[in-house]
Scaffold this active site. Structure first.
Site, PDB file in Angstrom:
ATOM      1  CD  GLU A  44      -4.587  -5.141  28.512  1.00 13.84           C
ATOM      2  OE1 GLU A  44      -5.117  -6.066  29.133  1.00 13.84           O
ATOM      3  OE2 GLU A  44      -3.487  -5.247  27.915  1.00 13.84           O
ATOM      4  CE  LYS A  95      -6.487 -10.464  27.720  1.00 16.56           C
ATOM      5  NZ  LYS A  95      -5.413 -10.147  28.684  1.00 16.56           N
ATOM      6  CB  CYS A 149      -3.190  -7.918  26.203  1.00 15.14           C
ATOM      7  SG  CYS A 149      -1.542  -8.136  26.935  1.00 15.14           S
TER       8      CYS A 149
END
Length: 525
Positions: free
Chosen positions: A257, A317, A371
């Site tokens: 990321e 995401k 994440c």
């Protein structure tokens, strides 16, 4: 009451020790036993207060890293919100403890609380779930059977049964509770002897790049161009080693990321740098990039970049962080607040991704998570159900690089590998990248604040562990069971009050007992 508050504070503070950086998970049952004892026999309001003290003592130190990275106002706000949920369960605990099988009812209540606070308010906060603490214990293999939420249920049940043993007034009651405790402990460790394994369908060689972050290392926006070049350079070095016969050509490469923190489709230089690296290595690269989503929005995406066809499939995401990647109610907040401090670094709100199918990366079906996505239950479960053979986490821990958040997230990632029964590859900007086996063991990992690369051969897996299904279903089942238990507990309390009134009218008891004052073992459910 002071003793109860002290017990709650001690139990909550001790629970934080179960997680990184201390990581002593064996305190979990003791801490939950303390929670049950501290809230037992109270009225709802007092139970809420005691539960809140437990939550504050646990959650404030558990996410202390936020005060050091994002700032103390965000830390105080988030920790306070999360502590509130432990207070709500504290208010429910005396009601659930009216039931004969209260350790089971309260264990479901605990899981319900964890599931709700993981998804609400806004994007929720998954940190601190009991199931994430077991990766280095004999209970870890149970993740593949029961999932994160199922393991939380086991641990909560062990703790509350321990409390049941402590309050039993008769030998037979203590024996029954103790037998149940031993039986549940046996269930918790049984998967160690019968681990769930999935069939292997093939093997691939995967490399994960850690390019490092320029400057001090805690700000991906410090030098956006150099940040991308760092990842390009590591990939070019690998390509040179492959061409020289000193390294194996991977089947694909994973960048983290924010390996490009600027939209590569609007920045010709960054686009060209990425393309040069991908063409040099000659295999697909999963690039982590910030992509424009219009004048007011951005997307945080994993982009499959092919050496022949260029950028293709993408994963966005799913769970952007409130007040970290987007500002809720931006239009309603004072402009002076939005444009000050940490919030000023969020000029555009990040949109949530909706992809539920795996990415095709050079013919391999890959389930991606970016994440904090790894802490939530939905992303991997849906992609694995869609046929994903391998898991990948693209992460940037730069904002937290000097804190314990990095190790906490890596432990969560290891738990997800066990839960899914699959190999998992982590790529991080500056720590920690690694390759994790389906049993949670770490094949290779990097150190923080280094430019490095991990590479290895991993198995591709098919099928689905029961843990993924059980874990996600608990998000609905546990709250439903808890509501039933609360309703029954309320009815029992009402019946107790009615009996007391009748006793007074018939010349019996002269004082009305508290609805929670009777012994829970005297009622049935």
């Amino acid at each position: 009451m002071l003793r109860r508050l002290a017990l709650a504070a001690l139990a909550g503070g001790s629970l934080s020790l179960a997680f990184e950086p201390v990581a002593v998970p064996y305190v979990v049952p003791l801490c939950l036993a303390g929670y049950a004892l501290a809230t037992r026999g109270l009225r709802v309001r007092s139970g809420f207060l005691v539960g809140l003290v437990f939550g504050v003592a646990f959650y404030f130190p558990h996410i202390w890293w936020m005060s050091e990275s994002i700032g103390w106002p965000a830390w105080v706000l988030l920790a306070s919100v999360e502590a509130f949920f432990y207070g709500l369960l504290g208010g429910a605990s005396p009601v659930l403890q009216r039931l004969r099988a209260w350790p089971a009812w309260l264990a479901f209540g605990w899981v319900a609380m964890e599931c709700v606070r993981t998804t609400w308010p806004f994007s929720g906060m998954p940190w601190g779930r009991l199931g994430f603490a077991v990766v280095d214990t004999p209970v870890a293999p149970a993740l593949a059977w029961l999932g994160t939420n199922g393991v939380s249920l086991l641990l909560a049940g062990l703790g509350f049964l321990l409390a049941r043993v402590a309050v039993a007034e008769r030998g037979a009651e203590r024996l029954a509770a103790g037998t149940s405790l031993v039986g549940l402990a046996a269930v918790a460790v049984a998967p160690t002897f019968v681990p769930w394994t999935l069939p292997t369908t093939g093997q691939v060689d995967v490399a994960a790049v850690q390019g490092n972050v320029p400057g001090r290392g805690n700000d991906v926006l410090y030098d956006v161009e150099q940040l991308t070049r760092n990842h390009v350079d590591v990939t070019l070095d690998l390509a040179e080693q492959v061409d020289a016969g000193d390294a194996v050509r991977p089947d694909f490469v994973v960048w983290p990321e924010n390996s490009t923190a600027r939209d590569p489709f609007s920045d010709a230089t960054i686009y060209a740098d990425i393309s040069r690296a991908v063409e040099a290595i000659g295999v697909p690269v999963m690039v982590g990039g910030i992509v424009d989503g219009g004048p007011d929005h951005v997307l945080n995406q994993g982009i499959v970049w092919d050496p022949r066809t260029g950028p293709g499939e993408r994963y966005a995401k799913r769970h952007p962080v409130a007040f970290g990647e987007y500002i809720p109610f931006r239009d309603r907040l004072p402009e002076s607040l939005v444009q000050s401090g940490q919030l000023a670094r969020i000029p555009r709100d990040m949109l949530s991704g909706t992809r539920a199918t795996p990415l095709d990366v050079g013919g391999v079906l890959v389930a991606d998570a970016i994440c904090f996505d790894v802490g939530y239950d939905d992303g991997f479960e849906e992609q694995v159900a869609g046929g994903a053979e391998l898991l990948v986490v693209q992460t940037s821990n730069a904002s937290f690089i000097f804190t314990d958040q990095v190790e906490q997230q890596f432990a969560i990632t290891r738990a997800r590998a066990i839960e899914s029964g699959r190999w998992l590859v982590v790529a991080s900007t500056n720590g920690i990248a690694g390759i994790i086996a389906p049993d949670g063991s770490v094949l290779d990992r990097t150190e923080r604040l280094t430019q490095d690369l991990v590479q290895g051969t991993v198995d591709l897996k098919s099928g689905m562990t029961p843990g993924l299904r059980v874990g996600t279903s608990m998000g609905t089942v546990a709250p439903a069971i808890t509501l039933v238990g609360l309703a029954w507990g309320i009815i029992l309390g009402w019946r107790a009050r009615r009996r007391a009134r009748h006793d007074r009218e018939d010349g019996g008891e002269s004082v009305t007992p508290s609805p929670t004052a009777h012994r829970p073992e005297d009622v049935h459910a």
